[in-house]
Design a protein around this motif. Sequence first.
Motif, PDB file in Angstrom:
ATOM      1  N   PHE A   1      -8.491  46.227  18.283  1.00  0.00           N
ATOM      2  CA  PHE A   1      -6.933  46.656  17.446  1.00  0.00           C
ATOM      3  C   PHE A   1      -7.735  46.818  15.809  1.00  0.00           C
ATOM      4  N   SER A   2      -8.610  46.787  14.931  1.00  0.00           N
ATOM      5  CA  SER A   2      -9.537  47.499  14.105  1.00  0.00           C
ATOM      6  C   SER A   2      -9.348  49.038  13.578  1.00  0.00           C
ATOM      7  N   ILE A   3      -8.820  49.344  12.772  1.00  0.00           N
ATOM      8  CA  ILE A   3      -9.294  51.057  13.340  1.00  0.00           C
ATOM      9  C   ILE A   3      -9.677  51.632  12.224  1.00  0.00           C
ATOM     10  N   ARG A   4     -10.491  51.948  12.831  1.00  0.00           N
ATOM     11  CA  ARG A   4     -11.627  52.590  11.862  1.00  0.00           C
ATOM     12  C   ARG A   4     -12.633  54.123  11.866  1.00  0.00           C
ATOM     13  N   SER A   5     -12.370  54.855  10.568  1.00  0.00           N
ATOM     14  CA  SER A   5     -13.102  55.866  11.217  1.00  0.00           C
ATOM     15  C   SER A   5     -14.424  55.655  10.684  1.00  0.00           C
ATOM     16  N   THR A   6     -15.194  57.092  11.065  1.00  0.00           N
ATOM     17  CA  THR A   6     -16.704  57.126   9.641  1.00  0.00           C
ATOM     18  C   THR A   6     -16.611  57.448   8.698  1.00  0.00           C
ATOM     19  N   SER A   7     -14.980  58.117   8.264  1.00  0.00           N
ATOM     20  CA  SER A   7     -14.704  57.969   6.808  1.00  0.00           C
ATOM     21  C   SER A   7     -13.397  57.984   6.538  1.00  0.00           C
ATOM     22  N   ALA A   8     -13.270  56.807   7.126  1.00  0.00           N
ATOM     23  CA  ALA A   8     -12.252  55.678   6.567  1.00  0.00           C
ATOM     24  C   ALA A   8     -12.241  54.843   6.123  1.00  0.00           C
ATOM     25  N   PRO A   9     -12.202  53.568   5.332  1.00  0.00           N
ATOM     26  CA  PRO A   9     -11.698  52.499   4.514  1.00  0.00           C
ATOM     27  C   PRO A   9     -12.554  51.906   5.598  1.00  0.00           C
ATOM     28  N   SER A  10     -13.130  50.625   4.780  1.00  0.00           N
ATOM     29  CA  SER A  10     -13.737  48.882   5.658  1.00  0.00           C
ATOM     30  C   SER A  10     -13.064  48.475   5.813  1.00  0.00           C
ATOM     31  N   ARG A  11     -13.130  47.561   7.452  1.00  0.00           N
ATOM     32  CA  ARG A  11     -11.084  46.991   7.545  1.00  0.00           C
ATOM     33  C   ARG A  11     -10.863  45.846   6.162  1.00  0.00           C
ATOM     34  N   SER A  12     -11.992  45.805   5.273  1.00  0.00           N
ATOM     35  CA  SER A  12     -11.952  44.873   3.936  1.00  0.00           C
ATOM     36  C   SER A  12     -11.134  45.559   3.284  1.00  0.00           C
ATOM     37  N   ASP A  13     -10.845  46.277   3.366  1.00  0.00           N
ATOM     38  CA  ASP A  13     -10.396  47.358   2.398  1.00  0.00           C
ATOM     39  C   ASP A  13      -8.911  47.691   2.910  1.00  0.00           C
ATOM     40  N   SER A  14      -8.117  48.125   3.749  1.00  0.00           N
ATOM     41  CA  SER A  14      -7.089  47.943   4.891  1.00  0.00           C
ATOM     42  C   SER A  14      -5.707  47.445   4.792  1.00  0.00           C
ATOM     43  N   PHE A  15      -5.071  48.358   4.971  1.00  0.00           N
ATOM     44  CA  PHE A  15      -3.393  47.947   4.613  1.00  0.00           C
ATOM     45  C   PHE A  15      -3.624  46.846   5.556  1.00  0.00           C
ATOM     46  N   LEU A  16      -3.922  46.985   6.946  1.00  0.00           N
ATOM     47  CA  LEU A  16      -3.404  45.698   8.166  1.00  0.00           C
ATOM     48  C   LEU A  16      -4.788  44.705   7.759  1.00  0.00           C
ATOM     49  N   ASN A  17      -5.653  44.392   6.768  1.00  0.00           N
ATOM     50  CA  ASN A  17      -7.328  43.810   6.731  1.00  0.00           C
ATOM     51  C   ASN A  17      -6.572  42.867   7.720  1.00  0.00           C
ATOM     52  N   THR A  18      -7.631  42.671   8.534  1.00  0.00           N
ATOM     53  CA  THR A  18      -7.124  41.373   9.145  1.00  0.00           C
ATOM     54  C   THR A  18      -8.760  40.996   9.863  1.00  0.00           C
ATOM     55  N   VAL A  19      -8.995  39.748  10.285  1.00  0.00           N
ATOM     56  CA  VAL A  19     -10.326  39.323  10.625  1.00  0.00           C
ATOM     57  C   VAL A  19     -10.301  39.442  12.620  1.00  0.00           C
ATOM     58  N   GLU A  20      -8.775  38.784  12.763  1.00  0.00           N
ATOM     59  CA  GLU A  20      -8.462  38.722  14.499  1.00  0.00           C
ATOM     60  C   GLU A  20      -6.775  38.752  14.280  1.00  0.00           C
ATOM     61  N   VAL A  21      -6.408  39.186  15.494  1.00  0.00           N
ATOM     62  CA  VAL A  21      -5.182  39.652  15.729  1.00  0.00           C
ATOM     63  C   VAL A  21      -4.129  38.409  16.635  1.00  0.00           C
ATOM     64  N   GLN A  22      -3.701  38.671  16.657  1.00  0.00           N
ATOM     65  CA  GLN A  22      -2.647  38.317  18.663  1.00  0.00           C
ATOM     66  C   GLN A  22      -1.761  38.921  18.925  1.00  0.00           C
TER      67      GLN A  22
END
Length: 512
Positions: free
Chosen positions: A130-151
């Motif tokens: 569920f970490s939504i990434r693209s090679t051109s998109a921001p890293s997870r640490s910059d994301s609006f839904l930034n999180t290490v893990e989810v339920q």
Amino acid sequence: MYGKTVNDSEGEIKVSFGYQCICKNDDSRDKSNGIDIPSVIKLRRSNSSFARLSGAAISANATLANTNICNGLFGAEILPSLDSPNSFRRIPSSPTISKLDFLSSSLQSSLSNFSCSPSLTTDTLDYDSFSIRSTSAPSRSDSFLNTVEVQVAGGAAGEDRVQAVCSEENGWVFCAIYDGFNGRDAADFLAGTLYETIGFYLNLLDWELEQECIKASDCITYDKSLNCILRDGNCMYRTPNCVKVDRSCGLFKQRVLNSLERALSKSENDFLRMVEQEMEDRPDLVSVGSCVLLVLLHGKDLYVLNVGDSRAVLATYDEGIDMNGIEGLQAVQLTDSHTVDNDRERKQLLHDHPDDPYTVVAGKVKGKLKVTRALGVGYLKKKNLNDALMGILRVRNLMSPPYVSVQPSLYVHEISDSDYYVVLGSDGLFDFFSNDEVVKLVHSYILRTPSGDPAKFLVEQLVVRAADSAGFSMEQLMSVPAGRRRKYHDDVTVIVIVLGTNKRTSKASTCL
């Protein structure tokens, strides 16, 4: 975490899951109809936007086995887990490229066309990534839904699909109800892709904002003032070291809503493209569709998107009212009803098709569909898809398609101290209960059973009312097999989100 999946052989509640935040030392338990619901873990942070969440669903429609749409991409990889709903489970946000990168070839091409080719099925598709990434998109640490893990939790009941994703780390929650009709394929597709597509577009928004901040910082370097970042009303502000985005401003919230809308539009295009590729073998796919209701609760902002006739209802108190009582508790509907019965929708539909005297027939769009907006239902949107149907199934005089829109209603609500909980429900719930009745039932249940499952309780009360309306006992109604039971009630899916402050959740054994 708590949850229970009930055997559906006799038609019982098919999906039941829940999540709540409680004090570490609180080991109270709630028993509902003999089902033991244990207390659960405490949130890691104290600023959660929600305190508890529960979901439940019951089926009335008979459906086929797993869809084999798009060379098994969704049937083989995703649906088995959806058809075995269970309690919330913790999963990591994978740093690897997610399935979305197969759906969208690149950021630079503005999410180019999805190809449903056989080669895709050979790639590894991880539904739990569920970490939504693209090679051109921001890293997870910059994301609006930034999180290490989810339920995550989800399930299937008849043609309904339900999905919930929440972050303990950051206290946000995403919930969606996909109310399928004429088959389960569209709802299956949404359950398998829409969350990730939304994540991609929110990542894209983060990337756009990052570029704007860089541009504004460069501007300040030369301008030596704030004029260059304020003149466009772009929600930016200056700190001693850099330019940042004010995520509480109205323009930013509108851009989040726009991202949700773009994700839905992308899903619509991808689904209809699949239908066109598969319709020679499965012409029934052109009539399959789904209503969409989703909420994203992020901080104090509750973002709502709906297409169709599912509802989101907010329970809120008048100012100065005792929040432990029922008096002063109001039901506020946050969604529009996109049906022919809605005068505004009907007038707009007729306005859009002035030369077609048969736009609305017998209270339905072209005599076929009650909802005016939905994902899918390609035969009411494209002539070539309508032509795939034979005989009486084909719509006559499809003069000016599309007749059904996927344009969503969008809304953002800033949570206040007076807001108590939000109830999401497919239209089957509101066939039997008004908004006010739903709010009062949930409130009375929470007061009686603080750590119970209000969504499951609502579904049980619906069964009681449906049985009474049909002149049956509950046992008699529940013994009617799926398919035949649709005569008495629809598939019903409910999610209840109790909003998170100490004041509102003390009676729910919650400690944030």
